[in-house]
Design a protein around this motif. Structure first.
Motif, mmCIF file in Angstrom:
data_model
loop_
_atom_site.group_PDB
_atom_site.id
_atom_site.type_symbol
_atom_site.label_atom_id
_atom_site.label_comp_id
_atom_site.label_asym_id
_atom_site.label_seq_id
_atom_site.Cartn_x
_atom_site.Cartn_y
_atom_site.Cartn_z
ATOM 1 N N UNK A 141 31.080 -2.252 25.237
ATOM 2 C CA UNK A 141 31.546 -2.172 26.627
ATOM 3 C C UNK A 141 30.976 -3.315 27.463
ATOM 4 N N UNK A 142 29.709 -3.621 27.263
ATOM 5 C CA UNK A 142 29.077 -4.702 28.020
ATOM 6 C C UNK A 142 29.684 -6.055 27.650
ATOM 7 N N UNK A 143 29.973 -6.258 26.384
ATOM 8 C CA UNK A 143 30.594 -7.520 25.964
ATOM 9 C C UNK A 143 32.011 -7.642 26.521
ATOM 10 N N UNK A 144 32.725 -6.519 26.657
ATOM 11 C CA UNK A 144 34.057 -6.557 27.254
ATOM 12 C C UNK A 144 33.991 -6.925 28.736
ATOM 13 N N UNK A 145 32.972 -6.422 29.428
ATOM 14 C CA UNK A 145 32.769 -6.781 30.837
ATOM 15 C C UNK A 145 32.397 -8.249 30.935
ATOM 16 N N UNK A 146 31.538 -8.687 30.008
ATOM 17 C CA UNK A 146 31.163 -10.090 29.865
ATOM 18 C C UNK A 146 30.677 -10.770 31.120
ATOM 19 N N UNK A 147 31.137 -11.993 31.324
ATOM 20 C CA UNK A 147 30.622 -12.843 32.402
ATOM 21 C C UNK A 147 31.083 -12.396 33.785
ATOM 22 N N UNK A 154 26.223 -14.916 30.866
ATOM 23 C CA UNK A 154 26.479 -14.859 29.425
ATOM 24 C C UNK A 154 25.233 -15.047 28.553
ATOM 25 N N UNK A 155 24.408 -16.033 28.845
ATOM 26 C CA UNK A 155 23.241 -16.284 27.986
ATOM 27 C C UNK A 155 22.278 -15.100 27.989
ATOM 28 N N UNK A 156 22.131 -14.429 29.112
ATOM 29 C CA UNK A 156 21.238 -13.270 29.181
ATOM 30 C C UNK A 156 21.857 -12.097 28.427
ATOM 31 N N UNK A 157 23.145 -11.863 28.623
ATOM 32 C CA UNK A 157 23.817 -10.783 27.902
ATOM 33 C C UNK A 157 23.736 -10.998 26.394
#
Length: 103
Positions: A73-79, A84-87
């Motif tokens: 879910x977090x990757x889908x929300x993304x930037x 991005x680098x922190x995620x």
């Protein structure tokens, strides 16, 4: 912010984290609607952790069944919400129990 800064006499960066932790990288957060570099670097880290905690505790913007779904879910929300680098560092460290980053 005022309580942390003035009454508790904690450093500015801690007060800013408390103030900004619901901001989003794209400016859709609150209370100020600030975005990107206007949000402190430390707050960007806390935003990722706060959203992950909300997701796995059932309080997040979507319902997930486990940590893997939370990451997805977090990757889908993304930037839109996250730097991005922190995620990606968070995802990498969470998946590989690694205390160093390659990012």
């Amino acid at each position: 912010y005022k309580i942390i800064k003035q009454e508790m006499d904690l450093p500015e960066y801690i007060a800013k984290i408390a103030l900004e932790h619901h901001e989003r990288n794209d400016g859709t957060g609150y209370p100020e609607g600030i975005s990107g570099d206007m949000i402190s670097y430390m707050t960007h880290i806390v935003i990722v952790c706060d959203v992950y905690d909300a997701l796995i505790s059932g309080k997040g913007p979507v319902r997930v069944r486990n940590a893997k779904e939370a990451m997805r879910a977090m990757l889908e929300i993304g930037s839109r919400w996250f730097t991005p680098s922190i995620l990606y560092t968070f995802v990498h460290m969470s998946n590989y129990n690694d205390i160093t980053s390659t990012y």
